[in-house]
Write an enzyme that holds these catalytic residues in place. Sequence first.
Site, PDB file in Angstrom:
ATOM      1  N   SER A  16      13.841 -38.043  80.599  1.00 51.91           N
ATOM      2  CA  SER A  16      15.242 -37.329  81.093  1.00 51.91           C
ATOM      3  C   SER A  16      15.126 -35.884  81.303  1.00 51.91           C
ATOM      4  CB  SER A  16      16.337 -37.864  79.980  1.00 51.91           C
ATOM      5  OG  SER A  16      17.426 -37.080  80.179  1.00 51.91           O
ATOM      6  N   TYR A  48      18.660 -38.421  71.064  1.00 55.50           N
ATOM      7  CA  TYR A  48      18.492 -38.996  72.406  1.00 55.50           C
ATOM      8  C   TYR A  48      17.625 -37.631  73.067  1.00 55.50           C
ATOM      9  CZ  TYR A  48      18.559 -40.329  77.297  1.00 55.50           C
ATOM     10  OH  TYR A  48      18.244 -40.697  78.519  1.00 55.50           O
TER      11      TYR A  48
END
Length: 257
Positions: free
Chosen positions: A137, A150
Site C-alpha cells: 500500500s 495496518y
Amino acid sequence: MSATYPFTSALITGASSGIGEAMVHLLGEAGIPQVIVARRVDRLEELAAGYANVEVLAADLTTPEGLETVLNRITGDPVDLVVNNAGFGTSGEFHLLDPERMSDEIALNITALTRISRAALGVMVPARRGYLLNVSSVASFQPAPKLAVYAATKAYVTSLSESLHEEVRGTGVHVTALCPGLTRTEFQSVSRTDSYTTDFPAMVWMSATEVAETGLRDVARGDALSVPGTFNKVLAAASAVAPRTLARRISSLVQRG
Ligand SMILES: NC(=O)c1ccc[n+]([C@@H]2O[C@H](COP(=O)([O-])OP(=O)(O)OC[C@H]3O[C@@H](n4cnc5c(N)ncnc54)[C@H](OP(=O)(O)O)[C@@H]3O)[C@@H](O)[C@H]2O)c1
C-alpha cells in the site's frame, strides 16, 4: 481486447472481492489457469464458473490449517505467478483496538504473506522462473496514526518484497510490491474507513481493475515497486524526500479528516 501475460498459471489470495477479484477477471480473460483463494467459497465458485481452469481453494489464512492448504498447493503443483493479495486494515486509536483483530491483521498481512512468499520462491528459484506479486500500500511509505498497525504491516510487505527482489536478481524470478492508494473495494467497510469515500475527492480514487492491471503489468516487467496512478506516484515520491517529522505530522492531520 484482453491483455497478454507471460504467466502460464497463477494463484491469487483474497480473490473473492476487490483487487484480487479484478485480477481473476483479467487473467481469466487471458485464458490463464488459476487457483483462487479466500474464505467466501460461494463467491469463489461463482467467479470460477466464468472461466476455464479455475480451481477454488477455501482457506482462512489466519489459521494454521488454512495457510497449510495454500502452502501445500504451491509446493505440490507449482504455479508461476503467486499474488499475495489478501489483507485487511483496522482504523482507530491503537490503545482501543480489539487485540484479537490486531493479531489476525498481523497473521494475514505479515505471517501468511511471508510463508506464501517463502513457499513460492522455494519452487521458483530452483526452476529459474516465476513471478511473486505482494500487495502492499502507499501506507507503507510513512507512518499512519489511527491506521498504525495496518501501515506497519504494509511497511513490512514493501521492505520484504524489495529485499527479495534484489535477492533473486538474475535468477529468472521477479518479485514486485504493488502499492495502491485509495481503491474502491470492500476494504473501506472492512477496515472501518467508510468516511474516506466522502473525505477524499473522487480524483484520488482508483478502481480495482485499474490497480490490478497495473500490478500484473509491472510484475510481468520485473519492476520492484508498482505504484498505480499519478496521484499515488507523487505521494510516494514526496514521502521518500520529506523529513520524517513532516511526513508523520501530515499523515496524522489527514487521518483526523
Ligand atoms: N482498497 C484500498 O484502498 C487498498 C489500498 C491499498 C492497499 N490495499 C490492499 O489491497 C489488498 C486487497 O484488498 P481490497 O482493497 O481488494 O479489499 P477487499 O475487497 O476487502 O478484499 C480483501 C480480500 O482478502 C480476503 N481475505 C480477508 N481476510 C482473509 C483471510 N483471513 N483469509 C483469506 N482471505 C482473506 C477477502 O476474502 P474473504 O473475506 O472471502 O476471505 C477478500 O477477497 C489488501 O492487501 C489491501 O491491504 C487496498
